[in-house]
Design a protein around this motif. Sequence first.
Motif, PDB file in Angstrom:
ATOM      1  N   ALA A  20       0.834  -1.208   0.000  1.00 21.13           N
ATOM      2  CA  ALA A  20       0.000   0.000   0.000  1.00 21.13           C
ATOM      3  C   ALA A  20       0.865   1.253   0.000  1.00 21.13           C
ATOM      4  CB  ALA A  20      -0.926  -0.011   1.218  1.00 21.13           C
ATOM      5  N   THR A  21       1.973   1.221   0.751  1.00 23.03           N
ATOM      6  CA  THR A  21       2.877   2.358   0.773  1.00 23.03           C
ATOM      7  C   THR A  21       3.504   2.580  -0.598  1.00 23.03           C
ATOM      8  OG1 THR A  21       3.363   1.914   3.093  1.00 23.03           O
ATOM      9  CG2 THR A  21       4.902   3.342   1.913  1.00 23.03           C
ATOM     10  N   ASP A  22       3.888   1.490  -1.272  1.00 22.36           N
ATOM     11  CA  ASP A  22       4.456   1.606  -2.608  1.00 22.36           C
ATOM     12  C   ASP A  22       3.454   2.209  -3.582  1.00 22.36           C
ATOM     13  OD1 ASP A  22       6.673   0.461  -1.562  1.00 22.36           O
ATOM     14  OD2 ASP A  22       6.257  -1.551  -2.324  1.00 22.36           O
ATOM     15  N   ASP A  23       2.217   1.764  -3.524  1.00 24.58           N
ATOM     16  CA  ASP A  23       1.193   2.305  -4.419  1.00 24.58           C
ATOM     17  C   ASP A  23       0.974   3.793  -4.164  1.00 24.58           C
ATOM     18  OD1 ASP A  23       0.936  -0.198  -5.456  1.00 24.58           O
ATOM     19  OD2 ASP A  23      -0.845  -0.727  -4.281  1.00 24.58           O
ATOM     20  N   ALA A  24       0.976   4.180  -2.900  1.00 28.64           N
ATOM     21  CA  ALA A  24       0.777   5.593  -2.576  1.00 28.64           C
ATOM     22  C   ALA A  24       1.936   6.434  -3.106  1.00 28.64           C
ATOM     23  CB  ALA A  24       0.637   5.768  -1.055  1.00 28.64           C
ATOM     24  N   LYS A  25       3.165   5.907  -2.996  1.00 26.87           N
ATOM     25  CA  LYS A  25       4.328   6.626  -3.503  1.00 26.87           C
ATOM     26  C   LYS A  25       4.273   6.744  -5.027  1.00 26.87           C
ATOM     27  CE  LYS A  25       9.356   6.760  -3.164  1.00 26.87           C
ATOM     28  NZ  LYS A  25      10.569   6.130  -2.591  1.00 26.87           N
ATOM     29  N   ALA A  26       3.836   5.672  -5.688  1.00 27.00           N
ATOM     30  CA  ALA A  26       3.725   5.709  -7.137  1.00 27.00           C
ATOM     31  C   ALA A  26       2.678   6.722  -7.584  1.00 27.00           C
ATOM     32  CB  ALA A  26       3.378   4.321  -7.673  1.00 27.00           C
TER      33      ALA A  26
ATOM     34  N   ALA B 270       1.738   9.419  -5.924  1.00 24.16           N
ATOM     35  CA  ALA B 270       2.254  10.759  -5.662  1.00 24.16           C
ATOM     36  C   ALA B 270       3.290  11.168  -6.699  1.00 24.16           C
ATOM     37  CB  ALA B 270       2.859  10.821  -4.257  1.00 24.16           C
ATOM     38  N   ALA B 271       4.106  10.221  -7.147  1.00 21.41           N
ATOM     39  CA  ALA B 271       5.158  10.543  -8.106  1.00 21.41           C
ATOM     40  C   ALA B 271       4.617  10.803  -9.497  1.00 21.41           C
ATOM     41  CB  ALA B 271       6.194   9.415  -8.150  1.00 21.41           C
ATOM     42  N   THR B 272       3.482  10.200  -9.843  1.00 18.05           N
ATOM     43  CA  THR B 272       2.954  10.326 -11.203  1.00 18.05           C
ATOM     44  C   THR B 272       1.815  11.333 -11.322  1.00 18.05           C
ATOM     45  OG1 THR B 272       1.513   8.418 -10.756  1.00 18.05           O
ATOM     46  CG2 THR B 272       3.625   7.993 -11.841  1.00 18.05           C
TER      47      THR B 272
ATOM     48  N   GLY C 132       5.532  18.603  -8.435  1.00 20.41           N
ATOM     49  CA  GLY C 132       5.219  18.147  -7.096  1.00 20.41           C
ATOM     50  C   GLY C 132       6.449  18.222  -6.212  1.00 20.41           C
ATOM     51  N   ASP C 133       6.311  17.789  -4.986  1.00 13.43           N
ATOM     52  CA  ASP C 133       7.442  17.793  -4.069  1.00 13.43           C
ATOM     53  C   ASP C 133       8.466  16.757  -4.521  1.00 13.43           C
ATOM     54  OD1 ASP C 133       6.219  19.718  -2.519  1.00 13.43           O
ATOM     55  OD2 ASP C 133       5.205  18.230  -1.241  1.00 13.43           O
ATOM     56  N   PRO C 134       9.750  17.092  -4.455  1.00 14.61           N
ATOM     57  CA  PRO C 134      10.763  16.100  -4.820  1.00 14.61           C
ATOM     58  C   PRO C 134      10.703  14.900  -3.888  1.00 14.61           C
ATOM     59  CG  PRO C 134      11.776  18.007  -3.763  1.00 14.61           C
ATOM     60  CD  PRO C 134      10.352  18.369  -4.011  1.00 14.61           C
TER      61      PRO C 134
ATOM     62  N   PHE D 210       9.068   6.637 -12.761  1.00 12.44           N
ATOM     63  CA  PHE D 210       8.142   7.701 -12.398  1.00 12.44           C
ATOM     64  C   PHE D 210       8.775   9.087 -12.499  1.00 12.44           C
ATOM     65  CE2 PHE D 210       6.526   4.279  -9.315  1.00 12.44           C
ATOM     66  CZ  PHE D 210       5.753   3.706 -10.308  1.00 12.44           C
ATOM     67  N   TYR D 211      10.096   9.170 -12.611  1.00 16.92           N
ATOM     68  CA  TYR D 211      10.782  10.443 -12.475  1.00 16.92           C
ATOM     69  C   TYR D 211      11.470  10.808 -13.787  1.00 16.92           C
ATOM     70  CZ  TYR D 211      10.213   8.656  -7.758  1.00 16.92           C
ATOM     71  OH  TYR D 211       9.689   8.098  -6.619  1.00 16.92           O
ATOM     72  N   PRO D 212      11.104  11.950 -14.402  1.00  9.15           N
ATOM     73  CA  PRO D 212      11.772  12.344 -15.643  1.00  9.15           C
ATOM     74  C   PRO D 212      13.230  12.734 -15.430  1.00  9.15           C
ATOM     75  CG  PRO D 212      10.309  14.078 -14.888  1.00  9.15           C
ATOM     76  CD  PRO D 212      10.052  12.909 -13.996  1.00  9.15           C
ATOM     77  N   VAL D 213      13.547  13.225 -14.232  1.00 11.99           N
ATOM     78  CA  VAL D 213      14.914  13.631 -13.910  1.00 11.99           C
ATOM     79  C   VAL D 213      15.274  13.068 -12.543  1.00 11.99           C
ATOM     80  CG1 VAL D 213      16.509  15.544 -13.523  1.00 11.99           C
ATOM     81  CG2 VAL D 213      14.721  15.753 -15.250  1.00 11.99           C
ATOM     82  N   LEU D 214      16.444  12.446 -12.456  1.00 11.57           N
ATOM     83  CA  LEU D 214      16.991  11.975 -11.180  1.00 11.57           C
ATOM     84  C   LEU D 214      18.269  12.758 -10.893  1.00 11.57           C
ATOM     85  CD1 LEU D 214      16.733   8.075 -11.068  1.00 11.57           C
ATOM     86  CD2 LEU D 214      15.511   9.718  -9.666  1.00 11.57           C
ATOM     87  N   TYR D 215      18.324  13.362  -9.701  1.00 14.19           N
ATOM     88  CA  TYR D 215      19.536  14.053  -9.266  1.00 14.19           C
ATOM     89  C   TYR D 215      20.314  13.113  -8.357  1.00 14.19           C
ATOM     90  CZ  TYR D 215      22.588  17.490  -7.029  1.00 14.19           C
ATOM     91  OH  TYR D 215      23.670  18.172  -6.554  1.00 14.19           O
TER      92      TYR D 215
END
Length: 966
Positions: free
Chosen positions: A714-720, A722-724, A763-765, A777-782
């Motif tokens: 469930a935590t993974d789904d929520a993170k996905a 939020a990221a998308t 959104g928030d990094p 999910f991330y177009p740019v990774l720092y």
Amino acid sequence: MTLGALAFLNPWLLLALGTLPIIYWLLRTVPPRPQQLTFPPTRILVGLENREKTPAKSPWWLLLIRLLAAALVILALAEPILNPERNAPLAGEGPVAIVVDNGWASAPDWTARQAMVDRMISTAESQSRPVVIVPTAFPAQTFEAKIEAPAQARATARAMMPQPFAPTRNAAAEALSKTLTAADAKGVSVIWLSDGVDHKGETTTFAEMMNGLATSGTFTVVDDPTGSAPRALVGNVGTGGKLEARVLRTGTNGPANGILHAYSTRGAQLGSAQFTFNSGASETKATFELPLELRNQITRIAIADSRSAGAVSLLDARSQWQRVGLISSETSEQAQPLLAPFYYIEKALAPTAEIVKPRDANLAAGIDQALAQNVSILIFADIGTLTPEAEDQVRTWIEKGGVLVRFAGPRLEKGGDDLLPVPLRIGGRTLGGALSWSTPQKLAPFDENSLFAGLTIPNDVVVNRQVLADPARLTPETQVWARLADGTPLVTADRRGDGMIVLFHVTGNSDWSNLPISGLFVELLKRVSTLGRLGGSSETTDAQTSANGEEVASDTSTLAPLQTLDGFGVLTPPPPASRGVEVAKFADTTASLEHPPGYYGSRGSPRAINIIRSNDTLAPITSLPTGAAHRSYENAEAEPMKPWLLAAAFALILADMIAVLLLQSGGRLFGRSGPAVARSVVAMAVIATSLAATFHAAPAFAQAGVQAPRQNSATDDAKAMAATSKVTLGYVVTGDAQTDDTSRIGLAGLCRVLALRTAVTPGDPMPVDVVKDELAFYPVLYWPVLDSTPTLPEETLAKIDAYMKQGGMIVFDTRDQGRGMPAGLGFPGSESSALQRILGKLDIPRLEPVPQNHVLTKSFYLLRSFPGRWDSGQLWVEAGGVASAESNREARRADGVSTILITSNDFAAAWALDANGRPLYPTVPGGEGQREMAFRTGINIVMHALTGNYKADQVHVPALLERLGQ
């Protein structure tokens, strides 16, 4: 102490097993259970008889549980180890010499070899012995083995990488012997990490030398990591012009199969072919079924599951199958077969080309038919002049890359037309004529800068008649590839646009010379056929392309390295030790440190050197000294049994506690004390299960080098989600709290500026664990790179590689002002840097500083520099990754987005703002003006990642408006 596959690190603790009889004596009696009575009036107690009997001894099964628990604890404290041979001490007291095969055959399992070296160094360290690391494939011209402390030896081992050539084991043995002799070392232990291949047939001598160095120690041979033989291949032209590949192995294994992939110059996969090894077979073949046009675009073949330079075969024009058009002034009906102008030409070209012969007797129509079939070479036999329309048509075709080959004849003695490499004198030169020889002329040796350099000329080849080049009109641009013994040109050539015109000053049949009926004629036409659609020969170019893409003058008799393979089979810029190859010696050149496998010559028409040549085989190692010990690589480490034994002991102790509770309750779980007992039993069962799972799972995941799988989906789904839901920038967590906090705050500051100045609402990094988290999910990774960054697992590297190839962008920031850039990727620095450890095994392209007209300079703001907290570092992007108005380079990826950026300017620190928008870190040396440019740099990076090369396309707007009449 070792017992078969079991060893004890603290064997003296096993003496405690002698106390088990004492424990048995102490446990055999159970104290009587206290009698519990309710005290009514004292009279009631008179005559009371206790009917419940307490046994004087413990039950045998309870006693067995306790004895087993004690025995397990004693065994656990003795620290037993499975597979003890991996940690077994090495005999001897002198230096431990670790000789590592680091040639091309070692690359596929390089990680396992590094792990074995580290284990051997740890063993030497536990015995307080120095270490000597000796690679058998030297990375430099000179090598000196050094006796080092284990800590320094680890650094030496980490810096060692696979080399793209075969090892020179005898040279390594001599270097090791010289070092040990100078140090007067005794009791040496020698460990040889073999790649399983008998390179150059020197294994027997090498093994005897190693065994001799270990006179009072041990000589140990570590065999192939996975038990599978190394694989290699070489591509060639098969029957009917099909592309074939010979796949090789040592032939010591059972049946196996695999897949070959074929790639174009741009890295696009054009085809695949399967291969199968029978049991014990050392060679097999695979054929690519592709159309000719597609097959000629293949420049590289690779084994799908093997990353090594030997598992890659580079193809050049010599392996291409050309489509050749034959145009003659005679019809086939009028010409006798053996006297026909194309009879010998057809016989010479048939094994290497597809022949196109127009049926129309009309010369112009025949040319039309040949060009309509996309021929790459046109051959004219005794055609004097063409109609103006046909001449213009052929000239245009040549300038686009076609190759016109002309043979002389009576018609050309009249002077010919403009489609000749050199003007001709009217009238030929014949034996007995006005311009005659007293005897037929032989051929002079070919010049080193000739296309035919290196070919052997038969003594019986003579010329009786020829057309003469006008010596007064010979220019430096005219290339003379063959001459007669008196210096008269016999074969001349000249460039026209992207193509070339070649003239043989004799006929294509035996009328004027016996050259067409010689074996030399076949080799001459084979060399000429390599020019098709490639703009000329690599040997005859006036300039070479350097590693940074600039054209530099070169000696035309030497082919300079253009791109070379590293040990893992990746094309990179040439290393500093590489040297050019003389044209005359190119065919006999083998891959080595000075001549690594790769492309040599001009970028338009390179020549390839491969590790495996057409007739090579892979021989297994069969002969080793009698006293040599053998070990094998293992995928798992030596497995300690202590956690397992402690877990079993805890389980028995809890079982004992539960049994005592049951005995105390009289076996009644539902009496007055039953509920409490039942609750205790359940609690103890839960504790026992948890402890057992902990001891079981932790070692397993620790051995594998990965973390336990996550349970909270469930935590993974929520993170996905939020990221998308918005454009979300990610930062790679490093484990360093300050660095991760700076990355989070810096990206948050950049997102705040993005929202104010652009149409992007980010959104928030979010933090990203590259090992566990999904990257798509991330177009740019720092990615801030720390010196302590470890080498990533193979699965993680594959995931990062897929992320970049599918459109993701990673910004690597070393934050060190340019001091930590690694070598071998297009920029200077140290090969042992943390960034090199991350990128060393990734399939990344060649890099370059941001060009002046790169899309990054104009994706939102117009920029000339890319500062961060520092302004002294450089920003690196994919070389040739973006097309511009002034450049002919084409995008390597869709939309021209650079998938990797590398900086050392510490972007995140420059972007970091507090809650009130005030900077957290100073920018040096430019102050707040530099910080503004840093924010603009960040905006340009994000806009480039999101929009691709649309800004580059804006250069075409004026032309479009002009075409529309505006």
